[in-house]
Scaffold this motif. Structure first.
Motif, mmCIF file in Angstrom:
data_model
loop_
_atom_site.group_PDB
_atom_site.id
_atom_site.type_symbol
_atom_site.label_atom_id
_atom_site.label_comp_id
_atom_site.label_asym_id
_atom_site.label_seq_id
_atom_site.Cartn_x
_atom_site.Cartn_y
_atom_site.Cartn_z
ATOM 1 N N GLU A 28 12.224 57.152 29.828
ATOM 2 C CA GLU A 28 10.785 57.057 29.557
ATOM 3 C C GLU A 28 10.427 58.102 28.513
ATOM 4 O O GLU A 28 10.714 59.285 28.699
ATOM 5 C CB GLU A 28 9.996 57.309 30.848
ATOM 6 C CG GLU A 28 8.513 57.467 30.683
ATOM 7 C CD GLU A 28 7.812 56.236 30.119
ATOM 8 O OE1 GLU A 28 7.248 56.333 29.020
ATOM 9 O OE2 GLU A 28 7.848 55.175 30.770
ATOM 10 N N LEU A 81 5.561 61.687 36.186
ATOM 11 C CA LEU A 81 5.107 60.969 37.382
ATOM 12 C C LEU A 81 6.266 60.209 38.025
ATOM 13 O O LEU A 81 6.462 60.274 39.247
ATOM 14 C CB LEU A 81 3.974 59.999 37.025
ATOM 15 C CG LEU A 81 3.483 59.095 38.167
ATOM 16 C CD1 LEU A 81 2.963 59.913 39.334
ATOM 17 C CD2 LEU A 81 2.416 58.136 37.640
ATOM 18 N N ILE A 82 7.061 59.517 37.217
ATOM 19 C CA ILE A 82 8.207 58.786 37.760
ATOM 20 C C ILE A 82 9.195 59.744 38.414
ATOM 21 O O ILE A 82 9.704 59.481 39.504
ATOM 22 C CB ILE A 82 8.899 57.948 36.663
ATOM 23 C CG1 ILE A 82 7.952 56.882 36.116
ATOM 24 C CG2 ILE A 82 10.175 57.293 37.207
ATOM 25 C CD1 ILE A 82 8.433 56.228 34.838
ATOM 26 N N ALA A 106 4.606 48.050 29.930
ATOM 27 C CA ALA A 106 3.178 47.835 29.737
ATOM 28 C C ALA A 106 2.939 46.627 28.857
ATOM 29 O O ALA A 106 1.810 46.257 28.589
ATOM 30 C CB ALA A 106 2.545 49.069 29.105
ATOM 31 N N ASP A 142 11.972 52.124 30.900
ATOM 32 C CA ASP A 142 10.839 51.637 30.124
ATOM 33 C C ASP A 142 11.387 50.788 28.983
ATOM 34 O O ASP A 142 12.389 51.148 28.367
ATOM 35 C CB ASP A 142 10.052 52.827 29.570
ATOM 36 C CG ASP A 142 8.850 52.418 28.744
ATOM 37 O OD1 ASP A 142 8.325 51.308 28.946
ATOM 38 O OD2 ASP A 142 8.423 53.215 27.891
ATOM 39 N N LYS A 181 3.212 48.366 34.046
ATOM 40 C CA LYS A 181 2.401 49.578 33.929
ATOM 41 C C LYS A 181 0.968 49.149 33.659
ATOM 42 O O LYS A 181 0.755 48.147 32.971
ATOM 43 C CB LYS A 181 2.878 50.430 32.751
ATOM 44 C CG LYS A 181 4.223 51.059 32.910
ATOM 45 C CD LYS A 181 4.499 51.840 31.648
ATOM 46 C CE LYS A 181 5.824 52.523 31.644
ATOM 47 N NZ LYS A 181 6.080 53.190 30.372
ATOM 48 N N PRO A 182 -0.014 49.876 34.156
ATOM 49 C CA PRO A 182 0.137 51.037 35.022
ATOM 50 C C PRO A 182 0.551 50.608 36.419
ATOM 51 O O PRO A 182 0.205 49.519 36.876
ATOM 52 C CB PRO A 182 -1.258 51.660 35.032
ATOM 53 C CG PRO A 182 -2.184 50.530 34.730
ATOM 54 C CD PRO A 182 -1.422 49.569 33.860
ATOM 55 N N LEU A 212 10.283 49.007 33.767
ATOM 56 C CA LEU A 212 8.848 49.254 33.713
ATOM 57 C C LEU A 212 8.369 48.835 32.333
ATOM 58 O O LEU A 212 9.020 49.139 31.333
ATOM 59 C CB LEU A 212 8.539 50.744 33.893
ATOM 60 C CG LEU A 212 8.961 51.391 35.192
ATOM 61 C CD1 LEU A 212 8.642 52.878 35.144
ATOM 62 C CD2 LEU A 212 8.248 50.752 36.364
ATOM 63 N N ASP A 219 7.240 58.735 27.284
ATOM 64 C CA ASP A 219 5.936 59.357 27.499
ATOM 65 C C ASP A 219 6.080 60.453 28.555
ATOM 66 O O ASP A 219 6.486 60.179 29.694
ATOM 67 C CB ASP A 219 4.924 58.308 27.957
ATOM 68 C CG ASP A 219 3.561 58.921 28.218
ATOM 69 O OD1 ASP A 219 2.847 59.206 27.237
ATOM 70 O OD2 ASP A 219 3.223 59.126 29.406
ATOM 71 N N THR A 254 3.990 60.027 31.945
ATOM 72 C CA THR A 254 4.547 58.946 32.766
ATOM 73 C C THR A 254 5.919 59.334 33.295
ATOM 74 O O THR A 254 6.226 59.094 34.468
ATOM 75 C CB THR A 254 4.634 57.637 31.956
ATOM 76 O OG1 THR A 254 3.333 57.313 31.464
ATOM 77 C CG2 THR A 254 5.162 56.493 32.806
#
Length: 133
Positions: A16, A24-25, A91, A60, A112-113, A89, A18, A21
């Motif tokens: 990922e 958070l993951i 978006a 991602d 996502k989200p 994942l 970002d 993000t």
């Protein structure tokens, strides 16, 4: 600790780019006994997958250098007994993204989200554990 197919038991690679993000993951995936590693691009993700032979990759689709679909295809080479489970994942709002990811070898797909509890439950399921509330 290695399991029967050569992969590291409870090792998770997160791909990922970002930072928010990714953090958070990582927080959702982290549990006692789990090793969580993170890559910010596809090339680094493939390197971590080769070096650590994780049990799970949280991927991602839109990461730099090598895109997520390429990483997915390379991580899921047919006949490789060490291939990890893959949770994609994305978006991306285009129709067909989930279908393409699954055809390319994804075990699961989450848009996502996402809700952190849903991500945790899917990670636990893919690692073969009951979800922890």
């Amino acid at each position: 600790m290695k399991n029967g197919n050569g992969s590291q038991k409870n090792c998770i690679v997160i791909a990922e780019d970002d930072d928010l993000t990714g953090e958070l993951i990582e927080a959702v995936a982290a549990r006692p006994g789990r090793q969580v590693l993170r890559a910010n691009d596809g090339e680094a993700a493939l390197r971590l997958i080769r070096e650590h032979q994780p049990q799970l990759v949280v991927l991602d689709l839109f990461i730099p250098i090598r895109g997520g679909m390429e990483v997915l295809r390379l991580a899921r080479k047919e006949g490789d007994p060490k291939r990890p489970r893959v949770l994609v994942l994305s978006a991306q709002g285009q129709l067909g993204t989930e279908e393409e990811a699954r055809r390319s070898g994804a075990d699961d797909f989450l848009a996502k989200p996402f809700i952190p509890g849903e991500l945790a439950a899917r990670i636990d399921r893919l690692l073969g554990k009951e979800a922890v509330q």
